[in-house]
Design an enzyme around this catalytic site. Sequence first.
Site, mmCIF file in Angstrom:
data_model
loop_
_atom_site.group_PDB
_atom_site.id
_atom_site.type_symbol
_atom_site.label_atom_id
_atom_site.label_comp_id
_atom_site.label_asym_id
_atom_site.label_seq_id
_atom_site.Cartn_x
_atom_site.Cartn_y
_atom_site.Cartn_z
ATOM 1 N N GLU A 146 0.834 -1.208 0.000
ATOM 2 C CA GLU A 146 0.000 0.000 0.000
ATOM 3 C C GLU A 146 0.869 1.260 0.000
ATOM 4 O OE1 GLU A 146 -4.216 -1.435 2.006
ATOM 5 O OE2 GLU A 146 -2.769 -0.398 3.279
ATOM 6 N N ASP A 164 -3.727 -9.069 8.312
ATOM 7 C CA ASP A 164 -2.715 -8.225 8.947
ATOM 8 C C ASP A 164 -2.308 -8.795 10.298
ATOM 9 O OD1 ASP A 164 -2.801 -6.470 6.797
ATOM 10 O OD2 ASP A 164 -4.351 -5.225 7.719
ATOM 11 N N GLY A 211 -13.576 -4.329 13.589
ATOM 12 C CA GLY A 211 -12.436 -3.443 13.327
ATOM 13 C C GLY A 211 -11.140 -4.190 13.167
#
Length: 298
Positions: free
Chosen positions: A141, A240, A275
């Site tokens: 990213e 992640d 989240g």
Amino acid sequence: MKKPVITVIGSLNMDLVTVTKRVPEQGETVLGEKFHLIPGGKGANQAVAAARLGAEVHMIGAVGSDTFGEVLKRQLDNEGIFIDGVKPVTDVETGTAMITVSDGDNRIIVVPGANYALQPEYLEQHEAVIAKSDICLLQLEIPLAVVERAVALAKKHGVFVILNPAPAQPLPPALLEQIDLVTPNEHECGIIFPEQDREKWAAKLVVTEGARGVSITKNGKQMIVPGFRVPVVDTTGAGDTFNGALAVALSKGMELEEACRFGNAAAALSVTKLGAQGGMPTEKEVIQLLEAAKGEGL
């Protein structure tokens, strides 16, 4: 025992999360159920995951000189992450990710913003931090040129490099040669590695396959390190969490299979809450899940 030292070079985004019963069709408007502003970005997420699992984490990246940027830096600081390498830039906004969560799955649109303002030469200022790291953890990213420079600096100092190649793009063979582990999901693997190339890079590949677990090559043979069955609330950030946990486990001396199991447990716990960073577990929680699974013969 000395804390593992992990340098994460990557993105910082503010996640704008909408929870809805169903995703609208083209041209349709639906009512959502909840809206949240949640610190994210693959780089920041992986940094938080590693920090919660007991590593000394240094973050290198860029944010805008705006409210989102200040919030993201403060969040990392609150997690005990070193943020000297997080550069504020004035001519572009902080990166954002628009995330729609529906039926336990997600759809994401990322606007890179300041993440793409990061330049290769900026890394020179932080070479000493990279040099002292056990592992350098990267994603896509940020500009590929930054990734290439980061890998070169890490290998100059003998630092182990993990690349999470998301979002997927073709990667130069010269870059892949220098990277120790590449951690795509199934979709990303298909984009980056044509079938004929996959065998060539098999020893470097850790392919995440959702709830099924991860695929690795051991003693020349492909195997699955199985995942854990948990109630799913939000899958955002599961990959992640796995990458941050994998880096911690490897830096503590675990063999790849054991490290992947540790990563799978961390990722499983992460999807039980809303989240990307909200559900990331502590080392104690991961060990408890691993011991419970072992007790059940899993």
